[in-house]
Enzyme design. Structure first.
Site, mmCIF file in Angstrom:
data_model
loop_
_atom_site.group_PDB
_atom_site.id
_atom_site.type_symbol
_atom_site.label_atom_id
_atom_site.label_comp_id
_atom_site.label_asym_id
_atom_site.label_seq_id
_atom_site.Cartn_x
_atom_site.Cartn_y
_atom_site.Cartn_z
ATOM 1 C CG ASP A 37 -46.332 33.349 -46.121
ATOM 2 O OD1 ASP A 37 -46.170 34.327 -45.355
ATOM 3 O OD2 ASP A 37 -45.663 33.176 -47.155
ATOM 4 C CB ILE A 38 -48.417 36.410 -41.571
ATOM 5 C CG1 ILE A 38 -49.358 37.512 -41.065
ATOM 6 C CG2 ILE A 38 -46.963 36.883 -41.668
ATOM 7 C CD1 ILE A 38 -49.166 37.867 -39.610
ATOM 8 C CG ASN A 69 -35.212 43.688 -35.101
ATOM 9 O OD1 ASN A 69 -35.080 44.903 -35.236
ATOM 10 N ND2 ASN A 69 -34.816 42.829 -36.011
ATOM 11 N N GLY A 115 -37.423 35.281 -38.996
ATOM 12 C CA GLY A 115 -38.798 34.871 -38.748
ATOM 13 C C GLY A 115 -39.820 35.691 -39.509
ATOM 14 C CB VAL A 116 -43.124 37.077 -38.391
ATOM 15 C CG1 VAL A 116 -44.126 38.095 -38.894
ATOM 16 C CG2 VAL A 116 -43.826 35.766 -38.063
ATOM 17 C CG ASP A 117 -38.675 42.027 -38.509
ATOM 18 O OD1 ASP A 117 -39.341 42.806 -39.205
ATOM 19 O OD2 ASP A 117 -37.687 42.384 -37.842
ATOM 20 C CB SER A 169 -42.941 37.136 -27.708
ATOM 21 O OG SER A 169 -42.600 38.503 -27.724
ATOM 22 N N GLY A 218 -41.674 32.793 -31.132
ATOM 23 C CA GLY A 218 -40.624 32.178 -31.940
ATOM 24 C C GLY A 218 -39.277 32.317 -31.259
ATOM 25 C CE1 TYR A 263 -36.562 38.711 -30.447
ATOM 26 C CE2 TYR A 263 -38.406 40.032 -29.744
ATOM 27 C CZ TYR A 263 -37.220 39.915 -30.417
ATOM 28 O OH TYR A 263 -36.693 41.000 -31.058
#
Length: 171
Positions: free
Chosen positions: A9-10, A23, A31-33, A121, A123, A125
């Site tokens: 996990d980042i 985005n 996602g990550v965002d 990108s 994921g 994207y």
């Protein structure tokens, strides 16, 4: 520079800067965002809103990067970068490489020594993971920077395996 891979996990990385695959709105997403905004708390969103109100009224352009506080994350900063959506008709590789170069440029401005990257990108994207890994690792290796510790933090075991193959394979 030392490049390592972490499966996990980042949002749990103890680094100077965590890179967010944002985005263009900078206002959170999936996602990550979404994970970074949720775990980091409202301070990140507040700074993103200020950026939108001042420099990025139309959003952060694809391939660029900007930093905010990391809020409640164990990092000092979040570097937001907007990756390109994959297209079979258009070669957007340079925009994806720019995400990594620009993130390292911002990290240097912040005097960050350690940076954790997601697979930008790769994921929602839709960027093919093999190509995303090749561009990510190749760009980071080729970019002059004062960052000494780069980590690619990959949640999915299959994505980690692809990055591992690219990192340990021939340059």
């Amino acid at each position: 520079m030392r490049i390592t891979l972490v499966q996990g996990d980042i949002t749990r990385q103890e680094v100077d800067a965590v890179v967010n695959a944002a985005n263009s709105s900078l206002l959170g997403g999936g996602g990550v965002d979404g994970a970074i905004h949720r775990r980091g708390g409202p301070a990140i969103l507040a700074e993103c809103r200020k950026l939108r109100a001042s420099h990025y009224g139309r959003g952060l352009p694809t391939g660029q990067a900007v930093a905010t506080t990391a809020g409640e994350l164990p990092a000092r900063w979040v570097i937001h970068t907007v990756g390109p959506v994959f297209s079979r008709a258009l070669d957007r590789s340079e925009l994806l490489a720019s995400c990594y170069r620009e993130s390292l440029r911002v990290a240097d401005e912040l005097e960050a020594a350690s940076v954790a990257f997601p697979a930008v990108s790769a994921g929602i994207y839709g960027w093919p993971v093999d190509d995303a890994a090749r561009i990510a690792i190749g760009t980071v290796r080729a970019t002059p920077t004062r960052v000494t510790d780069v980590r690619f933090v990959l949640l999915q075991p299959d994505v980690y395996a692809v990055f591992e193959r690219v990192l340990t394979g021939p340059p």
